[in-house]
Motif scaffolding. Structure first.
Motif, mmCIF file in Angstrom:
data_model
loop_
_atom_site.group_PDB
_atom_site.id
_atom_site.type_symbol
_atom_site.label_atom_id
_atom_site.label_comp_id
_atom_site.label_asym_id
_atom_site.label_seq_id
_atom_site.Cartn_x
_atom_site.Cartn_y
_atom_site.Cartn_z
ATOM 1 N N UNK A 253 99.872 -17.087 75.256
ATOM 2 C CA UNK A 253 98.890 -16.776 74.220
ATOM 3 C C UNK A 253 97.529 -16.420 74.798
ATOM 4 N N UNK A 254 97.266 -16.832 76.033
ATOM 5 C CA UNK A 254 95.968 -16.558 76.654
ATOM 6 C C UNK A 254 96.002 -15.371 77.607
ATOM 7 N N UNK A 255 97.088 -14.615 77.594
ATOM 8 C CA UNK A 255 97.258 -13.535 78.574
ATOM 9 C C UNK A 255 97.017 -12.166 77.942
ATOM 10 N N UNK A 256 96.981 -11.147 78.785
ATOM 11 C CA UNK A 256 96.712 -9.796 78.315
ATOM 12 C C UNK A 256 97.847 -9.153 77.567
ATOM 13 N N UNK A 257 99.104 -9.484 77.937
ATOM 14 C CA UNK A 257 100.268 -8.886 77.289
ATOM 15 C C UNK A 257 101.105 -9.890 76.495
ATOM 16 N N UNK A 258 100.685 -11.136 76.446
ATOM 17 C CA UNK A 258 101.476 -12.149 75.743
ATOM 18 C C UNK A 258 102.591 -12.730 76.584
ATOM 19 N N UNK A 259 102.487 -12.578 77.927
ATOM 20 C CA UNK A 259 103.474 -13.121 78.856
ATOM 21 C C UNK A 259 102.819 -14.179 79.740
ATOM 22 N N UNK A 260 103.540 -15.252 80.069
ATOM 23 C CA UNK A 260 102.944 -16.316 80.888
ATOM 24 C C UNK A 260 103.102 -16.079 82.381
ATOM 25 N N UNK A 261 103.067 -14.820 82.813
ATOM 26 C CA UNK A 261 103.344 -14.483 84.207
ATOM 27 C C UNK A 261 102.041 -14.261 84.973
ATOM 28 N N UNK A 262 102.076 -14.589 86.241
ATOM 29 C CA UNK A 262 100.908 -14.405 87.086
ATOM 30 C C UNK A 262 100.712 -12.917 87.405
ATOM 31 N N UNK A 263 99.476 -12.465 87.289
ATOM 32 C CA UNK A 263 99.145 -11.112 87.715
ATOM 33 C C UNK A 263 99.076 -11.101 89.231
ATOM 34 N N UNK A 264 99.578 -10.034 89.827
ATOM 35 C CA UNK A 264 99.621 -9.954 91.286
ATOM 36 C C UNK A 264 98.291 -9.565 91.890
ATOM 37 N N UNK A 265 98.274 -8.539 92.710
ATOM 38 C CA UNK A 265 97.066 -8.153 93.430
ATOM 39 C C UNK A 265 96.170 -7.268 92.575
ATOM 40 N N UNK A 266 94.922 -7.160 92.976
ATOM 41 C CA UNK A 266 93.933 -6.435 92.177
ATOM 42 C C UNK A 266 94.249 -4.949 92.104
ATOM 43 N N UNK A 267 94.609 -4.358 93.230
ATOM 44 C CA UNK A 267 94.834 -2.918 93.275
ATOM 45 C C UNK A 267 95.785 -2.564 94.411
ATOM 46 N N UNK A 268 96.423 -1.396 94.257
ATOM 47 C CA UNK A 268 97.235 -0.850 95.347
ATOM 48 C C UNK A 268 96.570 0.371 95.960
ATOM 49 N N UNK A 269 95.400 0.723 95.454
ATOM 50 C CA UNK A 269 94.753 1.967 95.872
ATOM 51 C C UNK A 269 94.482 2.002 97.370
ATOM 52 N N UNK A 270 94.155 0.844 97.947
ATOM 53 C CA UNK A 270 93.824 0.824 99.373
ATOM 54 C C UNK A 270 94.972 0.295 100.225
ATOM 55 N N UNK A 271 96.183 0.260 99.669
ATOM 56 C CA UNK A 271 97.349 -0.232 100.405
ATOM 57 C C UNK A 271 98.212 0.928 100.867
ATOM 58 N N UNK A 272 98.922 0.735 101.980
ATOM 59 C CA UNK A 272 99.906 1.722 102.387
ATOM 60 C C UNK A 272 101.129 1.595 101.477
ATOM 61 N N UNK A 273 101.963 2.626 101.481
ATOM 62 C CA UNK A 273 103.162 2.579 100.657
ATOM 63 C C UNK A 273 104.079 1.457 101.106
ATOM 64 N N UNK A 274 104.076 1.180 102.394
ATOM 65 C CA UNK A 274 104.897 0.080 102.907
ATOM 66 C C UNK A 274 104.407 -1.254 102.349
ATOM 67 N N UNK A 275 103.109 -1.426 102.273
ATOM 68 C CA UNK A 275 102.543 -2.654 101.709
ATOM 69 C C UNK A 275 102.830 -2.769 100.213
ATOM 70 N N UNK A 276 102.778 -1.636 99.519
ATOM 71 C CA UNK A 276 103.089 -1.627 98.087
ATOM 72 C C UNK A 276 104.534 -2.038 97.860
ATOM 73 N N UNK A 277 105.424 -1.487 98.637
ATOM 74 C CA UNK A 277 106.837 -1.834 98.498
ATOM 75 C C UNK A 277 107.072 -3.315 98.771
#
Length: 566
Positions: A253-277
């Motif tokens: 109820x306190x989340x952005x999408x109504x799911x009790x799941x942890x949000x991961x990292x802030x952004x992938x913009x500065x990550x390599x594709x290997x790090x994203x995977x």
């Protein structure tokens, strides 16, 4: 109210049949009935066109119809007995189980006695002389009430494109949203499924494994789908859930999408594709909407989203044996989750079957439906069965099917000619005492629906309680408040990637419907804080009056922080 009172025969306004009329007996309508009748002691009638409770889960009974929120959070949180006495059998329950859950809840709360089934609301008109609503049904009856609550759902008006010759087909055909109650046998049949949205992605694997002679899928737009990883829930699962249920539901109820799941990292913009995977693979293996929350800026940052989208395209290419077919199934025209992000079970694997083929209608358009099948630009396809998984006239379609008239003869159809205008997705200027649960410009379809439903029902119920307790007859948002919310909804949407693609979120699946982003994309948590703030500030942006004659005065522009972009 300080104590429960009863209005079994006379409404709160003298001369009305009921205090409140509710349209729809799904998740929303059932909870609203419970709140108004059992907690406020009002006289309430629910009008439902089906012959049972269930809403969307009554109508959408196609093979593969399954919840895409995890079962233990796709539920009512307000009643401890229901939480403790119901155990889901799977991580993602199928349609029959969700329908049975709603039947169970209706019986536990003794709701059926206030529901009129097999009755469709045809019109609702605000009577300016009495300040009440008059609701008419297809059986010729008209009833009156002080409050009019629509709980009709966001995806309840099935849509089939206006194909030439559609009525001429001599085999079996249906829309997934109007699936027959009796079993449908696909064995040995030549079957067409038209549409590859969330519904098509569920129904296609089920048809394919039901031993048809051949299944042909007609695809307009390929879709990104993440595996659900469904499995049975055992006693150990339930023990863990029950021991942490309050915390789980509060997080949802306190989340952005109504799911009790942890949000991961802030952004992938500065990550390599290997790090994203490396970041995405565990969420991919776990399945479900945890994948959606891998990066905080997924829906606002093109670089992040493109990396996630490419990861998904890579998974499609790994799964589908035919490289040319894999490319047709790999979306390249939109960012992941800017259209409804489906979950799947063996969807892409289905295309490796010898008896399944794909027709890309962007290259090979459907020209017409014939008595024997489907005529496309490159030839005729013979079918015994056609399944239209072509979606819905979403968000506003079901409301506009009812002839709703507010003050000064203004109809809802006229009001929304250029797109929906609401205040908070809950109320409408010119339509006093009318409430739209999970209406347009609320989070609704961008959330785990029961969470948004509970927020709305509780706000509407608390508002009605405030009016009754203080002898206030009418509530209506000012025009300024409605304009501010509509502008805010548009501005928030334009700050995201949602508006970069044609989708049913944008009304683009319905011809001649105005192009506008319809749900509220600011998040369930922010939205819930906002509607509570409105109430705490004495219903800021609303006129609360004792007579119709006092309505229509311009109020000040609301100054909620959410509308100022703070």
């Amino acid at each position: 109210m300080s104590e429960t009172t009863s209005h079994d025969s006379v409404g709160a306004t003298a001369g009305t049949d009921y205090d409140a009329i509710i349209v729809g007996a799904g998740f929303s309508g059932l909870y609203e009935l419970h709140r108004l009748r059992d907690e406020l002691g009002l006289s309430v009638k629910v009008i439902e066109k089906a012959d049972d409770v269930g809403g969307t889960w009554y109508w959408n009974r196609y093979p593969g119809a399954r919840c895409d929120s995890e079962s233990h959070i796709y539920c009512y949180s307000f009643n401890e007995d229901i939480l403790q006495n119901w155990e889901w059998s799977e991580r993602y329950p199928e349609q029959p189980e969700v329908l049975e859950y709603l039947r169970f809840a209706a019986d536990e709360l003794d709701l059926r006695r206030n529901i009129e089934f097999e009755t469709e609301v045809t019109s609702a008109a605000f009577d300016e002389d009495s300040g009440t609503w008059r609701i008419s049904t297809d059986d010729g009856e008209t009833v009156s009430s002080q409050f009019f609550v629509t709980a009709v759902g966001c995806l309840s008006e099935p849509y089939i494109p206006d194909f030439e010759g559609i009525e001429s087909f001599e085999g079996f055909w249906t829309h997934t949203g109007k699936w027959p109650h009796e079993p449908v046998d696909f064995e040995g049949k030549r079957v067409a499924v038209i549409g590859t949205g969330a519904t098509g992605i569920q129904v296609i694997p089920e048809v394919a494994k039901s031993d048809p002679e051949h299944l042909t899928v007609f695809q307009r737009t390929p879709n990104y789908a993440v595996p659900a990883r469904n499995r049975p829930l055992d006693d150990d699962d339930w023990e863990l859930i029950q021991s942490n249920y309050d915390e789980i539901l509060q997080r949802a109820h306190d989340s952005g999408f109504g799911f009790p799941f942890e949000v991961g990292q802030e952004t992938a913009a500065d990550m390599t594709m290997e790090e994203v995977e490396e970041a995405l693979e565990p969420r991919w293996q776990e399945g479900g909407f945890r994948f959606l929350l891998a990066f905080e800026d997924l829906l606002v940052n093109e670089e992040t989203n493109e990396k996630v989208s490419e990861f998904l395209r890579g998974k499609i290419r790994e799964t589908v044996d035919d490289p040319e077919l894999a490319e047709k199934l790999a979306p390249k025209d939109h960012y992941y989750a800017t259209k409804r992000p489906p979950l799947h079970t063996d969807y892409y694997e289905t295309y490796n079957r010898d008896n399944v083929s794909l027709v890309d209608v962007t290259e090979n358009p459907i020209e017409r439906i014939t008595p024997d099948g489907v005529q496309t630009a490159d030839g005729h396809h013979d079918f015994d069965m056609i399944i239209y998984a072509t979606g819905f006239d979403a968000m506003t379609g079901t409301l506009l099917q009812i002839d709703i008239e507010g003050r000064d003869g203004l109809t809802l159809e006229e009001k929304w000619e250029d797109g929906p205008q609401t205040y908070l997705g809950l109320t409408l200027h010119g339509f006093p005492n009318m409430f739209t649960i999970t209406g347009p410009q609320s989070p609704s379809v961008l959330s785990n629906m029961p969470v948004s439903i509970e927020h709305h029902v509780e706000w509407v119920s608390d508002t009605i309680e405030h009016l009754v307790d203080n002898d206030i007859q009418l509530i209506e948002p000012t025009k300024a408040a409605e304009e501010a919310w509509t502008t805010h909804n548009r501005q928030v949407a334009e700050s995201t990637l949602y508006t970069t693609v044609d989708s049913w979120y944008m009304n683009e699946n319905i011809p001649d419907k105005p192009t506008v982003f319809t749900p509220y994309p600011g998040g369930v948590d922010l939205y819930h804080d906002t509607i509570l703030e409105v109430a705490e500030k004495g219903y800021e942006g609303f006129e609360l009056t004792e007579s119709v004659q006092q309505l229509g005065q311009e109020g000040e522009q609301p100054q909620l922080s959410v509308m100022k972009g703070d």
